[in-house]
Motif scaffolding. Structure first.
Motif, PDB file in Angstrom:
ATOM      1  N   VAL A 248      -1.546   1.969  -5.356  1.00  0.00           N
ATOM      2  CA  VAL A 248      -0.258   1.679  -4.735  1.00  0.00           C
ATOM      3  C   VAL A 248      -0.240   0.185  -4.434  1.00  0.00           C
TER       4      VAL A 248
ATOM      5  N   PHE B 217       5.013   8.461   0.853  1.00  0.00           N
ATOM      6  CA  PHE B 217       4.772   9.625  -0.003  1.00  0.00           C
ATOM      7  C   PHE B 217       5.888   9.780  -1.038  1.00  0.00           C
TER       8      PHE B 217
ATOM      9  N   ILE C 141       5.513   7.328  -3.815  1.00  0.00           N
ATOM     10  CA  ILE C 141       4.420   7.713  -4.714  1.00  0.00           C
ATOM     11  C   ILE C 141       4.901   8.771  -5.702  1.00  0.00           C
TER      12      ILE C 141
ATOM     13  N   THR D 209      -5.695   1.987  -2.635  1.00  0.00           N
ATOM     14  CA  THR D 209      -6.174   2.759  -3.789  1.00  0.00           C
ATOM     15  C   THR D 209      -6.933   3.980  -3.290  1.00  0.00           C
TER      16      THR D 209
ATOM     17  N   LEU E 231       4.261  -1.925  -1.862  1.00  0.00           N
ATOM     18  CA  LEU E 231       5.437  -1.086  -1.672  1.00  0.00           C
ATOM     19  C   LEU E 231       6.365  -1.669  -0.616  1.00  0.00           C
TER      20      LEU E 231
ATOM     21  N   LEU F  66      -5.436   6.583  -7.960  1.00  0.00           N
ATOM     22  CA  LEU F  66      -4.094   6.234  -7.520  1.00  0.00           C
ATOM     23  C   LEU F  66      -4.111   4.795  -7.013  1.00  0.00           C
TER      24      LEU F  66
ATOM     25  N   TYR G 107       1.821  18.681  -3.846  1.00  0.00           N
ATOM     26  CA  TYR G 107       2.534  18.030  -2.742  1.00  0.00           C
ATOM     27  C   TYR G 107       2.974  19.056  -1.714  1.00  0.00           C
TER      28      TYR G 107
ATOM     29  N   TRP H 139      -0.880   5.854 -11.601  1.00  0.00           N
ATOM     30  CA  TRP H 139      -1.870   6.935 -11.657  1.00  0.00           C
ATOM     31  C   TRP H 139      -2.650   6.768 -12.961  1.00  0.00           C
TER      32      TRP H 139
ATOM     33  N   MET I 192       3.980   6.573 -12.617  1.00  0.00           N
ATOM     34  CA  MET I 192       4.219   8.001 -12.405  1.00  0.00           C
ATOM     35  C   MET I 192       5.339   8.473 -13.339  1.00  0.00           C
TER      36      MET I 192
ATOM     37  N   ILE J 258      -1.130  15.329  -2.150  1.00  0.00           N
ATOM     38  CA  ILE J 258      -0.427  14.618  -1.086  1.00  0.00           C
ATOM     39  C   ILE J 258       0.038  15.645  -0.062  1.00  0.00           C
TER      40      ILE J 258
ATOM     41  N   VAL K  93       3.527   2.056  -8.279  1.00  0.00           N
ATOM     42  CA  VAL K  93       2.646   3.194  -8.057  1.00  0.00           C
ATOM     43  C   VAL K  93       2.077   3.574  -9.415  1.00  0.00           C
TER      44      VAL K  93
ATOM     45  N   ASP L 253       7.887   9.244  -6.712  1.00  0.00           N
ATOM     46  CA  ASP L 253       9.070   8.781  -7.451  1.00  0.00           C
ATOM     47  C   ASP L 253      10.344   9.469  -6.977  1.00  0.00           C
TER      48      ASP L 253
END
Length: 301
Positions: free
Chosen positions: A4, A44, A47, A23, A7, A2, A76, A61, A66, A153, A59, A49
């Motif tokens: 990120v 979150f 991440i 990461t 953001l 992952l 999640y 993956w 995503m 998550i 973000v 979406d």
């Protein structure tokens, strides 16, 4: 993995998340810490979406944005818990697992193992509404994790769990980490983060304040705490030594000295031992909880 990147998210005049990047490698566990309202849940949601990052925020993956295909490998657990209380444990878990692409037969084969792993009190045919609050939370955790997602998550997963059940959850997190899952969870309990995380990220007022392994973060503050036991020094005598800013007696015996800087320790060793045996002379960086309080209060060091 992952990734990120940068953001950003605002709601009107409120900047909820401001330039956050990190990461998580396969098998890594990352703790996300910060005060209430610091931006953790917003991160979150970006991440996943649920919210769209602003500007150049990304973000990724496994190098890709995503998308719906990724969701089947995501587990999640939102902060707001929610189960269908009139359904049985089995039907509840099957329902959520089917949404993640599992086959019914595969789900049924795994339910007993996960109920045993989390020590759920009750049978798979019991209705959710008959369970205690703690056991309902375990069922929701099972529904989140049973498909053994590659990306997990968890938003405040330890909230409401007693120490025994918190340990069961930690074991479940470690189990999936060993199987290669990338895991991120938020928590207000610093001991949980210290115990199981490979790395941590601290958010304060939407800004990224700390990021790295626990050792890297703690060592960045320097070894400004000194534990000593033995000798004939009194608290007042210790407090008057050069470079000592505070002295606290410890309930188990000995003293905790706060140092003006890490270099003070070398001089104190000679002063305190004076060529004699001192059972404990242990110089340490601040704990994660102490660092959290420093950063949340706006003071470094």
């Amino acid at each position: 993995m992952l990734e990120v990147k940068n953001l950003h998210k605002s709601f009107g005049d409120l900047v909820a998340v401001d330039d956050v990047s990190f990461t998580i490698e396969p098998g890594q566990i990352m703790g996300l810490i910060g005060q209430n309202g610091s931006g953790k849940t917003t991160i979150f949601r970006m991440i996943l979406d649920f919210l769209t990052p602003e500007g150049n925020g990304q973000v990724l993956w496994k190098g890709q944005s995503m998308n719906k295909q990724v969701y089947n490998v995501v587990g999640y657990l939102p902060e707001e818990r929610g189960l269908y209380d009139k359904m049985t444990i089995e039907d509840q878990i099957i329902y959520f697992a089917l949404l993640r692409g599992m086959k019914r037969s595969e789900i049924i084969d795994r339910i007993d193992d996960w109920m045993q792993r989390f020590q759920v009190k009750g049978s798979r045919k019991d209705k959710v509404k008959t369970l205690s609050k703690g056991n309902q939370q375990k069922v929701q955790l099972i529904a989140t994790l049973i498909h053994e997602p590659e990306l997990i998550i968890l938003d405040e997963p330890f909230s409401g769990l007693d120490p025994v059940n918190a340990d069961l959850l930690k074991d479940g997190i470690r189990y999936l980490s060993q199987k290669g899952s990338s895991i991120i969870f938020s928590s207000h309990n610093m001991s949980n983060v210290e115990e199981i995380c490979d790395k941590l990220l601290m958010i304060h007022n939407g800004e990224q304040r700390l990021y790295g392994t626990l050792k890297e973060v703690r060592e960045s503050y320097g070894r400004i705490k000194l534990y000593i036991e033995g000798g004939t020094w009194t608290q007042d005598q210790l407090a008057n030594l050069d470079g000592v800013t505070e002295v606290k007696p410890l309930s188990q015996g000995g003293y905790l000295l706060h140092l003006a800087n890490p270099e003070v320790g070398a001089n104190l060793y000679e002063t305190l031992t004076q060529g004699r045996y001192l059972p404990v002379f242990n110089q340490q960086p601040p704990t994660l909880e102490e660092i959290f309080k420093m950063e949340a209060g706006g003071h470094h060091g």
